[in-house]
Write a protein that holds these residues in place. Sequence first.
Motif, PDB file in Angstrom:
ATOM      1  N   ASN A 163     133.318  26.390 -28.359  1.00  0.00           N
ATOM      2  CA  ASN A 163     132.808  26.645 -27.008  1.00  0.00           C
ATOM      3  C   ASN A 163     131.846  27.826 -26.980  1.00  0.00           C
ATOM      4  N   VAL A 164     132.170  28.871 -27.744  1.00  0.00           N
ATOM      5  CA  VAL A 164     131.383  30.098 -27.785  1.00  0.00           C
ATOM      6  C   VAL A 164     131.169  30.475 -29.249  1.00  0.00           C
ATOM      7  N   ILE A 165     129.934  30.850 -29.594  1.00  0.00           N
ATOM      8  CA  ILE A 165     129.609  31.166 -30.988  1.00  0.00           C
ATOM      9  C   ILE A 165     128.754  32.423 -31.046  1.00  0.00           C
ATOM     10  N   LEU A 166     129.153  33.362 -31.893  1.00  0.00           N
ATOM     11  CA  LEU A 166     128.273  34.470 -32.271  1.00  0.00           C
ATOM     12  C   LEU A 166     127.590  34.054 -33.562  1.00  0.00           C
ATOM     13  N   LEU A 167     126.283  33.789 -33.490  1.00  0.00           N
ATOM     14  CA  LEU A 167     125.556  33.203 -34.604  1.00  0.00           C
ATOM     15  C   LEU A 167     124.437  34.138 -35.062  1.00  0.00           C
ATOM     16  N   GLU A 168     124.328  34.281 -36.361  1.00  0.00           N
ATOM     17  CA  GLU A 168     123.344  35.200 -36.924  1.00  0.00           C
ATOM     18  C   GLU A 168     121.901  34.729 -36.713  1.00  0.00           C
ATOM     19  N   SER A 169     121.069  35.673 -36.247  1.00  0.00           N
ATOM     20  CA  SER A 169     119.612  35.491 -36.188  1.00  0.00           C
ATOM     21  C   SER A 169     119.027  36.796 -36.718  1.00  0.00           C
ATOM     22  N   ASN A 170     119.130  36.998 -38.018  1.00  0.00           N
ATOM     23  CA  ASN A 170     118.979  38.322 -38.608  1.00  0.00           C
ATOM     24  C   ASN A 170     117.555  38.849 -38.647  1.00  0.00           C
ATOM     25  N   HIS A 171     116.607  38.016 -39.050  1.00  0.00           N
ATOM     26  CA  HIS A 171     115.269  38.563 -39.319  1.00  0.00           C
ATOM     27  C   HIS A 171     114.174  37.549 -39.026  1.00  0.00           C
ATOM     28  N   ASP A 172     112.994  38.072 -38.793  1.00  0.00           N
ATOM     29  CA  ASP A 172     111.772  37.280 -38.775  1.00  0.00           C
ATOM     30  C   ASP A 172     111.206  37.307 -40.194  1.00  0.00           C
ATOM     31  N   VAL A 173     110.943  36.147 -40.748  1.00  0.00           N
ATOM     32  CA  VAL A 173     110.543  36.064 -42.155  1.00  0.00           C
ATOM     33  C   VAL A 173     109.260  36.851 -42.426  1.00  0.00           C
ATOM     34  N   GLU A 174     108.281  36.758 -41.548  1.00  0.00           N
ATOM     35  CA  GLU A 174     107.026  37.468 -41.772  1.00  0.00           C
ATOM     36  C   GLU A 174     107.206  38.980 -41.677  1.00  0.00           C
ATOM     37  N   MET A 175     108.011  39.438 -40.718  1.00  0.00           N
ATOM     38  CA  MET A 175     108.287  40.871 -40.620  1.00  0.00           C
ATOM     39  C   MET A 175     108.977  41.373 -41.879  1.00  0.00           C
ATOM     40  N   LEU A 176     109.898  40.570 -42.402  1.00  0.00           N
ATOM     41  CA  LEU A 176     110.605  40.962 -43.629  1.00  0.00           C
ATOM     42  C   LEU A 176     109.641  40.999 -44.817  1.00  0.00           C
ATOM     43  N   PRO A 229     128.893  46.886 -25.844  1.00  0.00           N
ATOM     44  CA  PRO A 229     129.432  45.566 -25.533  1.00  0.00           C
ATOM     45  C   PRO A 229     128.461  44.744 -24.685  1.00  0.00           C
ATOM     46  N   SER A 230     128.421  43.446 -24.954  1.00  0.00           N
ATOM     47  CA  SER A 230     127.527  42.566 -24.231  1.00  0.00           C
ATOM     48  C   SER A 230     128.111  41.161 -24.208  1.00  0.00           C
ATOM     49  N   ASN A 231     127.610  40.326 -23.307  1.00  0.00           N
ATOM     50  CA  ASN A 231     128.003  38.924 -23.260  1.00  0.00           C
ATOM     51  C   ASN A 231     129.512  38.732 -23.093  1.00  0.00           C
ATOM     52  N   TYR A 232     130.112  39.561 -22.260  1.00  0.00           N
ATOM     53  CA  TYR A 232     131.546  39.381 -21.949  1.00  0.00           C
ATOM     54  C   TYR A 232     131.719  37.989 -21.343  1.00  0.00           C
ATOM     55  N   THR A 233     132.514  37.163 -22.006  1.00  0.00           N
ATOM     56  CA  THR A 233     132.629  35.756 -21.625  1.00  0.00           C
ATOM     57  C   THR A 233     134.087  35.376 -21.459  1.00  0.00           C
TER      58      THR A 233
END
Length: 261
Positions: free
Chosen positions: A158-171, A255-259
């Motif tokens: 129902n709820v997922i904390l999912l990684e969106s770590n980096h922008d490839v070009e910035m890296l 803290p953020s996104n209290y669900t």
Amino acid sequence: MIFCPLFSGSSGNSTFVASNNTKILVDAGLAGKTIEKALSSIHQSPDDIDAIFITHEHIDHIKGAGVLSRKYDIPIYTNELTWKAMSKNIGKIKDHNIKIISNNYINIKDMDIISYKISHDAAAPRGYEICSRNKCACIATDLGFFSEEVKKILHNANVILLESNHDVEMLKFGPYPYTLKRRILSKIGHLSNDDCGKAILNIINNKFKKIILGHLSKTNNYPELAYQTVVNILNDNKVNLNKDINISMANRNMPSNYTEF
């Protein structure tokens, strides 16, 4: 259930999850006092935490675990290889609070926790699926790639904390040394913004999902960039952001996104 990332980013990670009768932290990667203040800000007390689950031994996931365990007599759960890799860095833990996960399933009161394999440059990294009364939340960060096992676990969450770590070009053009860039881009590194968007396409079903993008690099990403990159991929694939899915950003500093769900 209640789900709230207390902190999520390359400088520290901890997530609060609660059911009717159980309260846990997944990771404790900041100072104990910082986590105490974060819990207080969402009207929770560390005295009530039943367990701390550790995904892997990197300092941004374990920094406050030892302090919290000693101060509040909280058990620490992780697998044997991770415990061996982290134990020297968190101080002395009472024997009864060292909980080695051997079969990937733990039950605490009315909460079921499933440990699943992820690909990262750590001893034996794990994500967690936390369920109670047919509701499930998942922690899926520090992913070198989006495996079939991870896809299967996240499909019905129902709820997922999912990684969106980096922008490839910035890296690629950023200040990191070549060896570090190569590690981050590898299958034992981190998911990029593009990888994250493509991963979401693989877990959409007829169940509405709240997906919180997290574990952003402070150097190689921006929240607005991560969000827009993912949303663009979903829009290009005709995903209805109001009907099928909700996308939001975890805050690295508070803290953020209290669900409640």
